[in-house]
Write an enzyme that holds these catalytic residues in place. Sequence first.
Site, PDB file in Angstrom:
ATOM      1  N   ASN A  44      57.580  28.091  -4.365  1.00 23.54           N
ATOM      2  CA  ASN A  44      58.005  27.581  -5.668  1.00 23.54           C
ATOM      3  C   ASN A  44      59.486  27.226  -5.606  1.00 23.54           C
ATOM      4  O   ASN A  44      60.341  28.107  -5.568  1.00 23.54           O
ATOM      5  CB  ASN A  44      57.748  28.638  -6.738  1.00 23.54           C
ATOM      6  CG  ASN A  44      58.228  28.200  -8.115  1.00 23.54           C
ATOM      7  OD1 ASN A  44      58.427  27.009  -8.369  1.00 23.54           O
ATOM      8  ND2 ASN A  44      58.411  29.161  -9.010  1.00 23.54           N
ATOM      9  N   LYS A  46      61.265  25.954  -7.881  1.00 23.18           N
ATOM     10  CA  LYS A  46      61.909  26.128  -9.185  1.00 23.18           C
ATOM     11  C   LYS A  46      62.779  24.888  -9.499  1.00 23.18           C
ATOM     12  O   LYS A  46      62.357  23.776  -9.246  1.00 23.18           O
ATOM     13  CB  LYS A  46      62.699  27.438  -9.216  1.00 23.18           C
ATOM     14  CG  LYS A  46      61.838  28.639  -8.820  1.00 23.18           C
ATOM     15  CD  LYS A  46      62.537  29.963  -8.992  1.00 23.18           C
ATOM     16  CE  LYS A  46      61.604  31.083  -8.562  1.00 23.18           C
ATOM     17  NZ  LYS A  46      62.201  32.422  -8.823  1.00 23.18           N
ATOM     18  N   HIS A 139      54.294  31.842 -15.150  1.00 27.70           N
ATOM     19  CA  HIS A 139      55.354  32.378 -14.296  1.00 27.70           C
ATOM     20  C   HIS A 139      56.328  33.207 -15.140  1.00 27.70           C
ATOM     21  O   HIS A 139      56.600  32.884 -16.302  1.00 27.70           O
ATOM     22  CB  HIS A 139      56.094  31.247 -13.589  1.00 27.70           C
ATOM     23  CG  HIS A 139      57.019  31.711 -12.514  1.00 27.70           C
ATOM     24  ND1 HIS A 139      58.294  32.177 -12.790  1.00 27.70           N
ATOM     25  CD2 HIS A 139      56.874  31.802 -11.174  1.00 27.70           C
ATOM     26  CE1 HIS A 139      58.882  32.530 -11.665  1.00 27.70           C
ATOM     27  NE2 HIS A 139      58.053  32.314 -10.662  1.00 27.70           N
ATOM     28  N   GLU A 141      59.455  33.488 -15.296  1.00 25.78           N
ATOM     29  CA  GLU A 141      60.610  32.793 -15.866  1.00 25.78           C
ATOM     30  C   GLU A 141      60.202  31.957 -17.074  1.00 25.78           C
ATOM     31  O   GLU A 141      60.989  31.816 -18.024  1.00 25.78           O
ATOM     32  CB  GLU A 141      61.263  31.917 -14.791  1.00 25.78           C
ATOM     33  CG  GLU A 141      61.973  32.743 -13.736  1.00 25.78           C
ATOM     34  CD  GLU A 141      62.173  32.040 -12.419  1.00 25.78           C
ATOM     35  OE1 GLU A 141      62.672  32.677 -11.484  1.00 25.78           O
ATOM     36  OE2 GLU A 141      61.819  30.844 -12.315  1.00 25.78           O
ATOM     37  N   GLU A 211      53.542  39.450  -9.964  1.00 33.66           N
ATOM     38  CA  GLU A 211      54.999  39.364  -9.888  1.00 33.66           C
ATOM     39  C   GLU A 211      55.642  40.537 -10.612  1.00 33.66           C
ATOM     40  O   GLU A 211      55.721  40.533 -11.838  1.00 33.66           O
ATOM     41  CB  GLU A 211      55.507  38.106 -10.592  1.00 33.66           C
ATOM     42  CG  GLU A 211      55.124  36.773 -10.047  1.00 33.66           C
ATOM     43  CD  GLU A 211      55.814  35.682 -10.856  1.00 33.66           C
ATOM     44  OE1 GLU A 211      56.676  34.995 -10.311  1.00 33.66           O
ATOM     45  OE2 GLU A 211      55.511  35.547 -12.066  1.00 33.66           O
ATOM     46  N   GLY A 217      64.679  38.483  -7.325  1.00 37.30           N
ATOM     47  CA  GLY A 217      66.091  38.117  -7.276  1.00 37.30           C
ATOM     48  C   GLY A 217      67.045  39.208  -7.731  1.00 37.30           C
ATOM     49  O   GLY A 217      68.182  38.922  -8.090  1.00 37.30           O
ATOM     50  N   SER A 257      60.637  38.399  -4.332  1.00 34.72           N
ATOM     51  CA  SER A 257      61.660  38.356  -3.278  1.00 34.72           C
ATOM     52  C   SER A 257      61.049  38.538  -1.893  1.00 34.72           C
ATOM     53  O   SER A 257      61.525  39.351  -1.081  1.00 34.72           O
ATOM     54  CB  SER A 257      62.732  39.426  -3.534  1.00 34.72           C
ATOM     55  OG  SER A 257      63.373  39.205  -4.777  1.00 34.72           O
TER      56      SER A 257
END
Length: 297
Positions: A44, A46, A139, A141, A211, A217, A257
């Site tokens: 991904n 992003k 996702h 985010e 996830e 991150g 990560s």
Amino acid sequence: MRLSVALSAFAAGASAFVPTSQNGFRVSTSLNEQEARQPIMAGNWKMNPATEEDALKLATEFSGLIGEETCAISEFDGCTEVVLFPPFPFISKVKDAVDEVGITVGAQGCFFEDKGAYTGSVAASMVKSVGCEYILCGHSERRTLMNDDDVNINKKVKKVLESGMNAILCVGETKEEFDLDITKDICAMQLSKDLFGVTKEQMENVVIAYEPVWAIGTGLVCGANEANKMHRFIRERLGEMYDDEVAQATRIQYGGSVTPESVDGLMSMPEIDGCLVGGASLDAEKFARICNFQKLE
């Protein structure tokens, strides 16, 4: 390892949202069952890289590293499927750049309507028309930064499937939820809400990505054994929602990560069928190493 590449997926209360199996059971994955599920790696990008030129360079470098080891996406003969998701403006050019080695592309998201006055939105039919085969849904985010709730995520999952594409559905807990020890409750609720109305037959085109948001991150690490336990729980939940056939057939990725150093341990776990890779997918050599994982003895 040969690779098939598509660069472009509170248990009690939750059962009210979806059909449950007649028999309560625990899902366990044997070696043969895991081998029957094709490994799937997803990169991904992003909101990266900055320019079309940079995107083409990354795609070309990556395809050059794996080009001689690819096999058709429709085949599964010990191959790994790799899915990469570039930003919308780069999809067509990236597809053209990697087409010769059998790589296709996916989209990082879509809206649940087909057309209309929805400024800034992209329809599933639009990304399909430029060659996308996968779309990311839910996702972390999008959930946290864009306020994408489970009702809308469910609409998007169903729109992706209705459009003849594959959905990678992302689920996972925040750091606060992890600290409160409600990880399983959160994932069970997300699965129930996000897959509401999705049939057993449609589940053939759904990949789940677990996830742990707190491990994305942040420098915090979810170990391979801990990730495997959550994947087992997700598979058990799918068995309760549908049946053992769906539970065993559904591929479940880990996303948090992932690096070249951690991938071998993760992919050695019996319940982990692949990885959803963020930052490392922006480095051609690192992502190629991840795709060329080696299971530990």
